[in-house]
Design a protein around this motif. Structure first.
Motif, PDB file in Angstrom:
ATOM      1  N   MET A  40       0.843  -1.203   0.000  1.00 15.40           N
ATOM      2  CA  MET A  40       0.000   0.000   0.000  1.00 15.40           C
ATOM      3  C   MET A  40       0.873   1.245   0.000  1.00 15.40           C
ATOM      4  N   LYS A  41       0.504   2.174  -0.853  1.00 10.10           N
ATOM      5  CA  LYS A  41       1.244   3.432  -0.895  1.00 10.10           C
ATOM      6  C   LYS A  41       0.469   4.490  -0.117  1.00 10.10           C
ATOM      7  N   GLU A  42       1.193   5.488   0.319  1.00 14.68           N
ATOM      8  CA  GLU A  42       0.531   6.594   1.012  1.00 14.68           C
ATOM      9  C   GLU A  42       0.747   7.866   0.194  1.00 14.68           C
ATOM     10  N   ASP A  43      -0.330   8.634   0.030  1.00  9.81           N
ATOM     11  CA  ASP A  43      -0.227   9.890  -0.723  1.00  9.81           C
ATOM     12  C   ASP A  43       0.775  10.798  -0.033  1.00  9.81           C
ATOM     13  N   ASN A  44       1.469  11.565  -0.820  1.00 12.80           N
ATOM     14  CA  ASN A  44       2.408  12.554  -0.286  1.00 12.80           C
ATOM     15  C   ASN A  44       3.601  11.964   0.441  1.00 12.80           C
ATOM     16  N   CYS A  45       3.860  10.666   0.246  1.00 15.67           N
ATOM     17  CA  CYS A  45       5.068  10.076   0.858  1.00 15.67           C
ATOM     18  C   CYS A  45       6.129   9.957  -0.227  1.00 15.67           C
ATOM     19  N   ILE A  46       7.210  10.688  -0.052  1.00 11.14           N
ATOM     20  CA  ILE A  46       8.275  10.723  -1.062  1.00 11.14           C
ATOM     21  C   ILE A  46       8.898   9.339  -1.262  1.00 11.14           C
ATOM     22  N   PHE A  47       9.066   8.585  -0.175  1.00  9.70           N
ATOM     23  CA  PHE A  47       9.704   7.263  -0.311  1.00  9.70           C
ATOM     24  C   PHE A  47       8.769   6.246  -0.968  1.00  9.70           C
ATOM     25  N   CYS A  48       7.444   6.405  -0.794  1.00 10.86           N
ATOM     26  CA  CYS A  48       6.511   5.551  -1.551  1.00 10.86           C
ATOM     27  C   CYS A  48       6.720   5.786  -3.045  1.00 10.86           C
ATOM     28  N   LYS A  49       6.827   7.051  -3.408  1.00 11.54           N
ATOM     29  CA  LYS A  49       6.960   7.393  -4.830  1.00 11.54           C
ATOM     30  C   LYS A  49       8.291   6.893  -5.385  1.00 11.54           C
ATOM     31  N   ILE A  50       9.354   7.044  -4.609  1.00 11.62           N
ATOM     32  CA  ILE A  50      10.669   6.571  -5.062  1.00 11.62           C
ATOM     33  C   ILE A  50      10.684   5.043  -5.127  1.00 11.62           C
ATOM     34  N   ALA A  51      10.193   4.394  -4.057  1.00  9.59           N
ATOM     35  CA  ALA A  51      10.255   2.926  -3.987  1.00  9.59           C
ATOM     36  C   ALA A  51       9.486   2.286  -5.131  1.00  9.59           C
ATOM     37  N   ASN A  52       8.392   2.939  -5.530  1.00  7.88           N
ATOM     38  CA  ASN A  52       7.555   2.363  -6.584  1.00  7.88           C
ATOM     39  C   ASN A  52       7.871   2.919  -7.975  1.00  7.88           C
ATOM     40  N   GLY A  53       8.968   3.669  -8.063  1.00  8.05           N
ATOM     41  CA  GLY A  53       9.463   4.086  -9.370  1.00  8.05           C
ATOM     42  C   GLY A  53       8.765   5.293  -9.969  1.00  8.05           C
ATOM     43  N   GLU A  54       7.893   5.961  -9.205  1.00  6.31           N
ATOM     44  CA  GLU A  54       7.220   7.151  -9.744  1.00  6.31           C
ATOM     45  C   GLU A  54       8.163   8.340  -9.809  1.00  6.31           C
ATOM     46  N   ILE A  55       9.142   8.344  -8.918  1.00  6.29           N
ATOM     47  CA  ILE A  55      10.189   9.371  -8.941  1.00  6.29           C
ATOM     48  C   ILE A  55      11.504   8.630  -9.166  1.00  6.29           C
ATOM     49  N   PRO A  56      12.294   9.069 -10.166  1.00  2.09           N
ATOM     50  CA  PRO A  56      13.538   8.351 -10.445  1.00  2.09           C
ATOM     51  C   PRO A  56      14.556   8.482  -9.313  1.00  2.09           C
ATOM     52  N   SER A  57      15.380   7.471  -9.167  1.00  7.07           N
ATOM     53  CA  SER A  57      16.397   7.493  -8.118  1.00  7.07           C
ATOM     54  C   SER A  57      17.586   6.673  -8.597  1.00  7.07           C
ATOM     55  N   ALA A  58      18.733   6.881  -7.977  1.00  3.87           N
ATOM     56  CA  ALA A  58      19.918   6.054  -8.270  1.00  3.87           C
ATOM     57  C   ALA A  58      19.696   4.730  -7.549  1.00  3.87           C
ATOM     58  N   THR A  59      19.208   3.750  -8.308  1.00  4.96           N
ATOM     59  CA  THR A  59      18.817   2.461  -7.725  1.00  4.96           C
ATOM     60  C   THR A  59      19.958   1.457  -7.848  1.00  4.96           C
ATOM     61  N   VAL A  60      20.259   0.782  -6.746  1.00  2.50           N
ATOM     62  CA  VAL A  60      21.311  -0.242  -6.804  1.00  2.50           C
ATOM     63  C   VAL A  60      20.732  -1.653  -6.757  1.00  2.50           C
ATOM     64  N   TYR A  61      19.464  -1.771  -6.340  1.00  2.00           N
ATOM     65  CA  TYR A  61      18.850  -3.098  -6.230  1.00  2.00           C
ATOM     66  C   TYR A  61      17.335  -2.933  -6.192  1.00  2.00           C
ATOM     67  N   GLU A  62      16.624  -3.907  -6.780  1.00  2.00           N
ATOM     68  CA  GLU A  62      15.159  -3.891  -6.688  1.00  2.00           C
ATOM     69  C   GLU A  62      14.632  -5.314  -6.730  1.00  2.00           C
ATOM     70  N   ASP A  63      13.658  -5.619  -5.895  1.00  2.00           N
ATOM     71  CA  ASP A  63      12.903  -6.869  -6.009  1.00  2.00           C
ATOM     72  C   ASP A  63      11.442  -6.562  -5.720  1.00  2.00           C
ATOM     73  N   GLU A  64      10.620  -7.588  -5.489  1.00  2.00           N
ATOM     74  CA  GLU A  64       9.175  -7.291  -5.339  1.00  2.00           C
ATOM     75  C   GLU A  64       8.860  -6.526  -4.057  1.00  2.00           C
ATOM     76  N   ASP A  65       9.718  -6.635  -3.058  1.00  2.00           N
ATOM     77  CA  ASP A  65       9.451  -5.979  -1.767  1.00  2.00           C
ATOM     78  C   ASP A  65      10.198  -4.670  -1.551  1.00  2.00           C
ATOM     79  N   PHE A  66      11.364  -4.522  -2.185  1.00  2.00           N
ATOM     80  CA  PHE A  66      12.255  -3.412  -1.844  1.00  2.00           C
ATOM     81  C   PHE A  66      12.850  -2.728  -3.068  1.00  2.00           C
ATOM     82  N   ARG A  67      13.214  -1.461  -2.866  1.00  2.00           N
ATOM     83  CA  ARG A  67      14.137  -0.780  -3.770  1.00  2.00           C
ATOM     84  C   ARG A  67      15.247  -0.215  -2.886  1.00  2.00           C
TER      85      ARG A  67
END
Ligand code: 5GP
Ligand code: ZN
Length: 147
Positions: free
Chosen positions: A1-28
């Motif tokens: 579940m995502k929460e509105d206005n949460c920057i880390f929700c947006k980053i974790a779910n790829g809505e905001i780009p980030s320097a990603t070193v790892y991703e799986d179904e649970d984590f970024r």
């Protein structure tokens, strides 16, 4: 579940780009934009939990093994000689983003170590009393009978 206005929700779910070193179904796992050292990583669950107390146990159980893998890659890849795993809960503990995350901070020979605390003094009786209070609180949480 995502929460509105949460920057880390947006980053974790790829809505905001980030320097990603790892991703799986649970984590970024991303790099911190204000790094304590080169390669400072943040493990972000994709699900929104405010902090560790709110976290699903299955997700929480994966955090330490993942932190170990990321830390190991910092040693082999970046030449770090050690790393700190840090996780803040609550503003008084330094949490500034209220979406559970774990810091993995690589450390290098000759570089600064983690800011540490000044050890206080507490006698054995006081330690026992404090331990009893926490033990009772744990029993209450678990719904155990306290005798
Ligand atoms: P806390 O103090 O809550 O444990 O850590 C929050 C961390 O997130 C800080 O180290 C801060 O630099 C980092 N941070 C905050 N917002 C962003 C962002 O939008 N992108 C990235 N990459 N890091 C962020
Ligand atoms: Zn969130």
């Amino acid at each position: 579940m995502k929460e509105d206005n949460c920057i880390f929700c947006k980053i974790a779910n790829g809505e905001i780009p980030s320097a990603t070193v790892y991703e799986d179904e649970d984590f970024r796992v991303i790099l911190d934009m204000g790094p304590a050292s080169k390669g400072h990583g943040l493990i972000l669950p994709k699900h929104h939990f405010k902090d560790l107390c709110e976290a699903d146990e299955k997700v929480a159980a994966k955090l330490f093994p993942l932190a170990g893998k990321i830390g190991h890659a910092m040693k082999t890849g970046l030449g770090a000689s050690g790393f700190n795993v840090v996780q803040n809960n609550g503003a008084s503990a330094g949490q500034t983003v209220f979406h559970l995350h774990v810091h993995v901070i690589p450390r290098y020979e000759g570089g600064p170590v983690m800011v540490s605390w000044t050890p206080g003094k507490e006698d054995g009786k006081e330690l026992e009393r404090t331990a009893e209070i926490i033990k009772d609180a744990l029993h209450m949480q678990n719904g155990d009978d306290i005798t």
